[in-house]
Design a protein around this motif. Structure first.
Motif, mmCIF file in Angstrom:
data_model
loop_
_atom_site.group_PDB
_atom_site.id
_atom_site.type_symbol
_atom_site.label_atom_id
_atom_site.label_comp_id
_atom_site.label_asym_id
_atom_site.label_seq_id
_atom_site.Cartn_x
_atom_site.Cartn_y
_atom_site.Cartn_z
ATOM 1 N N SER A 246 -5.385 91.016 -13.767
ATOM 2 C CA SER A 246 -5.073 90.856 -12.707
ATOM 3 C C SER A 246 -4.051 91.812 -12.165
ATOM 4 C CB SER A 246 -4.718 89.376 -12.373
ATOM 5 O OG SER A 246 -3.512 88.877 -13.169
ATOM 6 N N ALA A 247 -3.269 92.322 -13.192
ATOM 7 C CA ALA A 247 -2.254 93.195 -12.907
ATOM 8 C C ALA A 247 -1.966 93.930 -14.307
ATOM 9 C CB ALA A 247 -0.904 92.531 -12.807
ATOM 10 N N PRO A 248 -1.794 95.472 -14.200
ATOM 11 C CA PRO A 248 -1.500 96.126 -15.357
ATOM 12 C C PRO A 248 -0.252 95.492 -16.186
ATOM 13 C CG PRO A 248 -0.911 97.380 -13.453
ATOM 14 C CD PRO A 248 -1.375 96.208 -12.974
ATOM 15 N N PRO A 249 -0.035 95.664 -17.423
ATOM 16 C CA PRO A 249 0.947 95.289 -18.137
ATOM 17 C C PRO A 249 2.153 96.256 -17.887
ATOM 18 C CG PRO A 249 -0.427 96.609 -19.652
ATOM 19 C CD PRO A 249 -1.354 96.011 -18.370
ATOM 20 N N ARG A 250 3.519 95.769 -17.948
ATOM 21 C CA ARG A 250 4.765 96.382 -17.544
ATOM 22 C C ARG A 250 4.916 97.520 -18.813
ATOM 23 N NH1 ARG A 250 8.827 92.400 -15.898
ATOM 24 N NH2 ARG A 250 10.013 94.276 -15.364
ATOM 25 N N LEU A 251 4.618 96.778 -19.829
ATOM 26 C CA LEU A 251 4.572 97.881 -21.149
ATOM 27 C C LEU A 251 3.415 97.922 -21.856
ATOM 28 C CD1 LEU A 251 6.348 99.307 -23.513
ATOM 29 C CD2 LEU A 251 6.836 96.999 -24.360
ATOM 30 N N ILE A 252 2.820 99.122 -22.176
ATOM 31 C CA ILE A 252 1.646 99.260 -23.087
ATOM 32 C C ILE A 252 2.064 100.276 -24.288
ATOM 33 C CG2 ILE A 252 0.963 101.300 -21.614
ATOM 34 C CD1 ILE A 252 -2.163 100.076 -22.286
ATOM 35 N N ALA A 253 1.465 99.883 -25.158
ATOM 36 C CA ALA A 253 1.983 100.623 -26.634
ATOM 37 C C ALA A 253 0.835 100.641 -27.653
ATOM 38 C CB ALA A 253 3.293 99.779 -27.231
#
Length: 295
Positions: A246-253
């Motif tokens: 529903s929303a992209p993550p604020r941190l992607i690793a």
């Protein structure tokens, strides 16, 4: 004539048993023969660290002879020592490993450290964050994050039900609160808005798998190794699946293979969600992790 089967000479001290076992493994062209011999000796004797070194001069227990011969011969055949022992340490904690899961590597600890560092900068600590671990395997990443950061809610997925069983046992043994879901990459989290997404997916190019060390190629699960023709398929699929959230993550690793950092960073830039792209090298100086951050 070269020996192809290990048989311990009777009436040996533990030190002499170590020398004999490591020499045999060396002759069988096993990588790191001394390290493997010690790991397996410690396992058979139920010793570790200082207790192992203090016992070196003692006679090798006759009732453990066949057990040592068995594990050394399995190692000589290529079976990873971690699968023989059934355990691998990660971030200072023991994790059960079986042939259903990839053996956790030390460089992945650096991914955990980077996620903890940048994740803690996202919001005030009074707010709980939701983090998802994609392709969890043994659960090493998700469980470690859960234990290191009690204010985060951890969920983890894997396409393999056998891997999820191992991960669940690890979570129970280490008293970590992690929710596990089965499915392909982001699919189990459809409709969710995670703050953090972390993944160490398969990233070995398919044609390179035959050239891997035999104990990796022949024993670790291929589904945890094969990243498609160029090793980047899982990253592309995850970018394509982002609309499921529903929303992209604020941190992607992401963890990745040698030479893949530029391509993975470009995939994150092209997605258009993360304003800051960070590359983290491993201890050998290889760009091993790429993170996207939306502050």
């Amino acid at each position: 004539m070269k020996r192809t089967r290990f048989e311990l000479t009777p009436q040996r001290s533990i030190r002499e048993a170590f020398v004999e076992a490591s020499s045999f493994l060396d002759g069988m062209r096993v990588m790191e023969p001394q390290r493997n011999a010690q790991l397996l000796l410690e396992h058979v004797l139920g010793l570790s660290g200082t207790s192992y070194y203090m016992a070196l001069a003692e006679p090798f227990p006759a009732n453990r002879r066949h057990a040592l011969e068995d594990v050394i011969n399995r190692k000589a055949q290529g079976v990873p020592a971690q699968y023989i022992i059934g355990e691998q340490e990660f971030y200072g904690r023991p994790f059960e490993v079986t042939s259903a899961v990839l053996i956790p590597r030390p460089e992945t600890e650096l991914l955990v450290e980077a996620v903890l560092k940048y994740g803690r900068e996202l919001t005030p600590r009074s707010k709980r964050l939701k983090a998802i671990d994609i392709g969890t395997g043994s659960g090493a990443i998700a469980i470690t994050l859960a234990l290191q950061e009690a204010a985060w809610d951890l969920l983890a997925s894997d396409i393999s039900p056998d891997a999820l069983e191992v991960a669940a046992r690890n979570a129970k043994h280490l008293n970590a609160d992690v929710e596990f879901r089965q499915g392909n990459l982001l699919e189990p989290f459809a409709g969710m808005a995670p703050d953090i997404l972390v993944s160490n997916p398969p990233y070995i190019p398919a044609e390179d798998i035959e050239g891997l060390q035999p104990e990796v190629r022949d024993y670790e699960p291929r589904t945890a190794l094969d990243g498609g023709p160029d090793g980047l398929n899982p990253y592309r699929i995850m970018m394509e699946q982002l609309p499921l959230l529903s929303a992209p993550p604020r941190l992607i690793a992401f963890e990745l293979g040698m030479g893949q950092a530029g391509d993975v960073a470009e995939l994150l830039r092209s997605a258009g969600h993360w304003k800051e792209i960070v590359t983290v090298p491993d201890l050998a100086g290889i760009d091993r992790h790429v993170l996207g951050i939306l502050r």
